[in-house]
Design a protein around this motif. Structure first.
Motif, PDB file in Angstrom:
ATOM      1  N   ALA A  21      -2.656  -4.560   4.082  1.00 41.90           N
ATOM      2  CA  ALA A  21      -1.324  -4.415   3.472  1.00 41.90           C
ATOM      3  C   ALA A  21      -0.266  -5.256   4.185  1.00 41.90           C
ATOM      4  CB  ALA A  21      -0.893  -2.950   3.514  1.00 41.90           C
ATOM      5  N   ASP A  22       0.652  -5.808   3.394  1.00 37.47           N
ATOM      6  CA  ASP A  22       1.850  -6.435   3.958  1.00 37.47           C
ATOM      7  C   ASP A  22       2.935  -5.377   4.142  1.00 37.47           C
ATOM      8  OD1 ASP A  22       0.942  -9.237   3.785  1.00 37.47           O
ATOM      9  OD2 ASP A  22       0.916  -8.813   1.633  1.00 37.47           O
ATOM     10  N   ILE A  23       2.926  -4.401   3.234  1.00 40.57           N
ATOM     11  CA  ILE A  23       3.907  -3.315   3.250  1.00 40.57           C
ATOM     12  C   ILE A  23       3.162  -1.985   3.184  1.00 40.57           C
ATOM     13  CG2 ILE A  23       5.815  -2.203   1.968  1.00 40.57           C
ATOM     14  CD1 ILE A  23       6.644  -5.003   2.889  1.00 40.57           C
ATOM     15  N   VAL A  24       3.471  -1.080   4.098  1.00 39.39           N
ATOM     16  CA  VAL A  24       2.963   0.297   4.026  1.00 39.39           C
ATOM     17  C   VAL A  24       4.153   1.156   3.612  1.00 39.39           C
ATOM     18  CG1 VAL A  24       1.940   2.218   5.296  1.00 39.39           C
ATOM     19  CG2 VAL A  24       1.271  -0.147   5.838  1.00 39.39           C
ATOM     20  N   ALA A  54       0.866  -1.190   0.000  1.00 44.46           N
ATOM     21  CA  ALA A  54       0.000   0.000   0.000  1.00 44.46           C
ATOM     22  C   ALA A  54       0.893   1.228   0.000  1.00 44.46           C
ATOM     23  CB  ALA A  54      -0.890  -0.014   1.236  1.00 44.46           C
ATOM     24  N   PHE A  55       0.839   1.990  -1.066  1.00 45.11           N
ATOM     25  CA  PHE A  55       1.629   3.221  -1.177  1.00 45.11           C
ATOM     26  C   PHE A  55       0.718   4.368  -0.775  1.00 45.11           C
ATOM     27  CE2 PHE A  55       3.528   6.895  -3.097  1.00 45.11           C
ATOM     28  CZ  PHE A  55       4.890   6.661  -3.130  1.00 45.11           C
ATOM     29  N   VAL A  56       1.085   5.049   0.310  1.00 42.32           N
ATOM     30  CA  VAL A  56       0.278   6.160   0.815  1.00 42.32           C
ATOM     31  C   VAL A  56       1.019   7.442   0.467  1.00 42.32           C
ATOM     32  CG1 VAL A  56      -0.746   7.211   2.865  1.00 42.32           C
ATOM     33  CG2 VAL A  56      -0.602   4.714   2.683  1.00 42.32           C
ATOM     34  N   MET A 103      -0.798  -3.916  -5.641  1.00 39.49           N
ATOM     35  CA  MET A 103      -0.472  -2.565  -5.173  1.00 39.49           C
ATOM     36  C   MET A 103      -1.725  -1.713  -5.075  1.00 39.49           C
ATOM     37  SD  MET A 103       2.399   0.102  -6.524  1.00 39.49           S
ATOM     38  CE  MET A 103       2.256   1.865  -6.254  1.00 39.49           C
ATOM     39  N   THR A 104      -1.835  -1.009  -3.947  1.00 39.44           N
ATOM     40  CA  THR A 104      -2.896  -0.018  -3.769  1.00 39.44           C
ATOM     41  C   THR A 104      -2.218   1.321  -3.547  1.00 39.44           C
ATOM     42  OG1 THR A 104      -4.300  -1.663  -2.712  1.00 39.44           O
ATOM     43  CG2 THR A 104      -4.901   0.640  -2.369  1.00 39.44           C
TER      44      THR A 104
END
Ligand code: CP
Ligand code: NVA
Length: 304
Positions: free
Chosen positions: A216-219, A153-155, A176-177
């Protein structure tokens, strides 16, 4: 001869080869072994923008592999109109074995590569940051043991880092979000091209950070104003207020989710100290991996 101007220059099998090469060389490095695979080779670096990680990890990588590096700004290279781009590319590449570039215009790197007689690697342009995304895959793979179906998840801003991560996630079979305020998402033109090349892949775009990180696994986050956007920083700060990665947001993500940032970070804006320095953060492993990835990439691109 291969160039790496964008991850579109690689196919998924190249990607696996580069990651495997970097993983092997990192394991040797950790045992104190630095095979001089590129003895006597010269890296030339041509940078228009500042850099801590990219410039120095590239130079250190070349030195660890037995080669050496030279560095020049685009003004020193004559890209300010002193001579033509094709002439500069022909001359500099005749002295060098590999060239890395950091520019504003992405097209400048693409055009330079057309006239270079050695491989050209993009060390960040306004539209791409392929070596960062490759490093991020290396870091995720060593942390989670796989890339397949990992949800990133790309914030933040749909910028150069987000675009390269979107291509990387398509190539690696990841999900990917992207959570961004309206007007800062990945562009339709970018998504159209990505879909054309990777029809099975979709980047999910939302306008809520909490919705993006839920599974998410990754933020992941990056600065709200990239190099070259300094004058727009205040407007961006206001637009992105709801998109800070802080302890509260991390609580809405799964407990074992990891936090990543390509750095440099603006602590207190896109990320808080608590998250940067917290137990879920892998940002300094990620930064160190810039050097390990560069070693794998140089060895791969020079056929060693
Ligand atoms: N992540 C990254 O590219 O950092 P630098 O701008 O310091 O090279
Ligand atoms: N998006 C950021 C990345 C810095 C490594 C920038 O372009 O400034």
């Amino acid at each position: 001869m291969k160039h790496l101007t964008s991850l579109y220059d690689l196919n998924p099998s190249d990607l696996s080869d580069i990651l495997a090469r970097a993983t092997d060389l990192k394991a040797l490095f950790k045992k104190g072994e630095r095979p001089p695979l590129l003895q006597g080779r010269v890296l030339a670096q041509l940078f228009e923008k500042p850099s801590l990680r990219t410039r120095n990890s590239f130079e250190a990588a070349m030195i660890h592999l037995g080669g050496s590096g030279i560095f020049l700004t685009t003004a020193e290279a004559g890209l300010n109109g002193r001579e033509s781009l094709p002439d500069i590319a022909k001359v500099l590449s005749s002295f060098s074995d590999v060239i890395t570039m950091r520019t504003y215009s992405h097209q400048l790197i693409v055009d330079f590569a057309k006239h270079s007689c050695c491989p050209v690697i993009n060390g960040l342009s306004d539209e791409r940051h392929p070596c960062q995304a490759l490093t991020d895959l290396l870091t995720i793979q060593e942390t989670l043991g796989t890339l397949q179906d990992v949800h990133l998840a790309f914030v933040g801003d749909g910028n150069n880092v987000a675009m390269s991560l979107a291509i990387a996630s398509a190539m690696a079979g990841m999900k990917m979000t992207l959570a961004a305020p309206k007007g800062f998402e990945l562009s339709n033109a970018f998504l159209k091209e990505l879909t054309k090349r990777y029809p099975q892949h979709r980047v999910h775009q939302v306008h809520s950070a909490a919705a993006a990180v839920k599974s998410a696994d990754i933020v992941y986050t990056d600065v709200w104003a990239s190099m070259g956007q300094e004058e727009d920083a205040v407007r961006r700060m206001q637009a992105f207020t709801e998109f800070q990665v802080n302890e509260e947001l991390m609580k809405t993500a799964p407990k074992d989710a990891k936090f990543m940032h390509d750095l440099p970070a603006k602590r207190g804006l896109e990320v808080t100290d608590g998250v940067m320095d917290g137990s879920q953060s892998i940002v300094f492993q990620q930064a160190e991996n810039r050097m390990h990835l560069a070693r794998g990439l140089f060895a791969w691109i020079l056929g060693k």
